[in-house]
Scaffold this motif. Sequence first.
Motif, short mmCIF file in Angstrom:
data_model
loop_
_atom_site.label_atom_id
_atom_site.label_comp_id
_atom_site.label_asym_id
_atom_site.label_seq_id
_atom_site.Cartn_x
_atom_site.Cartn_y
_atom_site.Cartn_z
N ALA A 1 0.82 -1.22 0.00
CA ALA A 1 0.00 0.00 0.00
C ALA A 1 0.85 1.26 0.00
N VAL A 2 2.07 1.18 0.53
CA VAL A 2 2.94 2.36 0.69
C VAL A 2 4.21 2.15 -0.14
N PRO A 3 4.52 3.06 -1.07
CA PRO A 3 5.71 2.91 -1.91
C PRO A 3 7.00 2.76 -1.11
N LYS A 4 7.12 3.49 -0.01
CA LYS A 4 8.33 3.42 0.80
C LYS A 4 8.52 2.01 1.36
N GLU A 5 7.43 1.39 1.77
CA GLU A 5 7.51 0.03 2.32
C GLU A 5 7.85 -0.98 1.23
N TYR A 6 7.33 -0.73 0.04
CA TYR A 6 7.68 -1.58 -1.11
C TYR A 6 9.18 -1.54 -1.35
N GLN A 7 9.75 -0.33 -1.35
CA GLN A 7 11.19 -0.17 -1.56
C GLN A 7 11.99 -0.83 -0.44
N GLN A 8 11.47 -0.75 0.76
CA GLN A 8 12.16 -1.34 1.91
C GLN A 8 12.18 -2.87 1.81
N PHE A 9 11.05 -3.44 1.38
CA PHE A 9 10.97 -4.90 1.27
C PHE A 9 11.92 -5.43 0.19
N LEU A 10 12.19 -4.64 -0.83
CA LEU A 10 13.10 -5.06 -1.89
C LEU A 10 14.49 -5.38 -1.35
N LYS A 11 14.84 -4.79 -0.21
CA LYS A 11 16.16 -5.01 0.38
C LYS A 11 16.22 -6.29 1.22
N CYS A 12 15.06 -6.91 1.45
CA CYS A 12 15.05 -8.15 2.21
C CYS A 12 15.63 -9.29 1.37
N ASN A 13 16.05 -10.32 2.04
CA ASN A 13 16.76 -11.40 1.37
C ASN A 13 15.78 -12.44 0.81
N TYR A 14 15.03 -12.01 -0.24
CA TYR A 14 14.13 -12.93 -0.94
C TYR A 14 14.46 -12.91 -2.43
N GLU A 15 14.20 -14.03 -3.09
CA GLU A 15 14.44 -14.10 -4.53
C GLU A 15 13.27 -13.45 -5.26
N ILE A 16 13.53 -12.31 -5.87
CA ILE A 16 12.48 -11.55 -6.55
C ILE A 16 12.53 -11.86 -8.04
N LEU A 17 11.41 -12.39 -8.56
CA LEU A 17 11.34 -12.75 -9.98
C LEU A 17 11.00 -11.55 -10.85
N THR A 18 9.99 -10.79 -10.44
CA THR A 18 9.61 -9.57 -11.16
C THR A 18 9.21 -8.51 -10.17
N GLN A 19 9.29 -7.26 -10.60
CA GLN A 19 8.87 -6.15 -9.74
C GLN A 19 8.32 -5.02 -10.60
N ASN A 20 7.39 -4.24 -10.02
CA ASN A 20 6.76 -3.14 -10.74
C ASN A 20 6.61 -1.96 -9.79
N GLU A 21 7.44 -0.95 -9.98
CA GLU A 21 7.42 0.22 -9.10
C GLU A 21 6.17 1.07 -9.29
N ASN A 22 5.58 1.03 -10.47
CA ASN A 22 4.38 1.84 -10.72
C ASN A 22 3.21 1.38 -9.86
N TYR A 23 3.14 0.07 -9.62
CA TYR A 23 2.02 -0.48 -8.84
C TYR A 23 2.45 -1.01 -7.47
N ASN A 24 3.75 -0.85 -7.16
CA ASN A 24 4.28 -1.29 -5.86
C ASN A 24 3.98 -2.77 -5.58
N HIS A 25 4.19 -3.59 -6.60
CA HIS A 25 4.04 -5.02 -6.36
C HIS A 25 5.23 -5.78 -6.96
N LEU A 26 5.40 -6.99 -6.46
CA LEU A 26 6.51 -7.83 -6.90
C LEU A 26 6.09 -9.29 -6.80
N VAL A 27 6.86 -10.15 -7.45
CA VAL A 27 6.64 -11.59 -7.38
C VAL A 27 7.91 -12.21 -6.83
N ILE A 28 7.77 -12.99 -5.75
CA ILE A 28 8.92 -13.67 -5.16
C ILE A 28 8.78 -15.17 -5.32
#
Length: 303
Positions: A230-257
């Motif tokens: 829901a919050v772009p800042k939190e989306y950016q913060q989660f990106l730094k966590c140690n998970y394997e991210i397959l795809t990400q979309n900053e426009n909608y603040n969602h990702l696939v792990i």
Amino acid sequence: MEKIINISNLTKDYGHGRGIFDFSFDIKRGEVFGLVGTNGSGKTTTIRNMMGFIKPQNGKITINGNDSWKDAYEIKKSVGYIPGQIDFPDVGTGTDFLKIQADFLGIKDLSYMNKLIDMFKLDSDASLKRMSKGMKQKTAIVAAFMSQPDILIMDEPSTGLDPMMRDKLIELILEQKKKGKTIFLSSHIFKELEDTCDRVAFIHNGKMINIVDRAQYEENMDKQYKIGFAVPKEYQQFLKCNYEILTQNENYNHLVIKINDTQMNRLFKSLQPYNIRYINYQPYTLEWYYTNIIEKQEVQKYV
């Protein structure tokens, strides 16, 4: 396992970026190997080279030890083939054509041919000229399978078939697979490839992009989840966590792990501090792999 089909550095250049360029792969005995790509990507050109209808500028293909160009006649006699564009000779009915094909292949017992005719509900007594696209496709399927060859090469074999007949084709391919037959097919229907293939090659603009093993998209793999923040800042913060991210979309603040089931508790604990809009399980299908991995890799090359 023994390599039945070997393609080495195959190139057929039609100019203006059209053709296939430096294809190399092999197919083992008893394997079902698929080829997928957009229209014009080189699927039919690859298969026509395999069958010896055209000669490459570079590279070599061998099928069961025979050179695809020099020994094309032997290959045509020993390989069950379904062309991408079906154009029957003017020999009367479907039955007439199938009997000519049986004579060419030296088939005396037509019981399996008749079984296939029944299986696909083919009106083989109809005139070839008046057959619908679907009926022509069924005739080509019967012609390819009726000698029960050890090797089958098929270019978009389900084109023109209704869903029920497509399922019959998949059933037939799996039946032949159980008998240890070696099968190569191109298709634009991902489920068809998923249901039958051990490996699938992705091609784009005449180039081999990747070869995917069945284990990469089967259900027993690591799972993948789409998470919306829901919050772009939190989306950016989660990106730094140690998970394997397959795809990400900053426009909608969602990702696939991608994550193993054993790590799910850890994931949910990690997400507790965040405002999550949704978390959805994403089936890891061959189509998903193509649209999210292959296509995006190609697009990035031109950005």
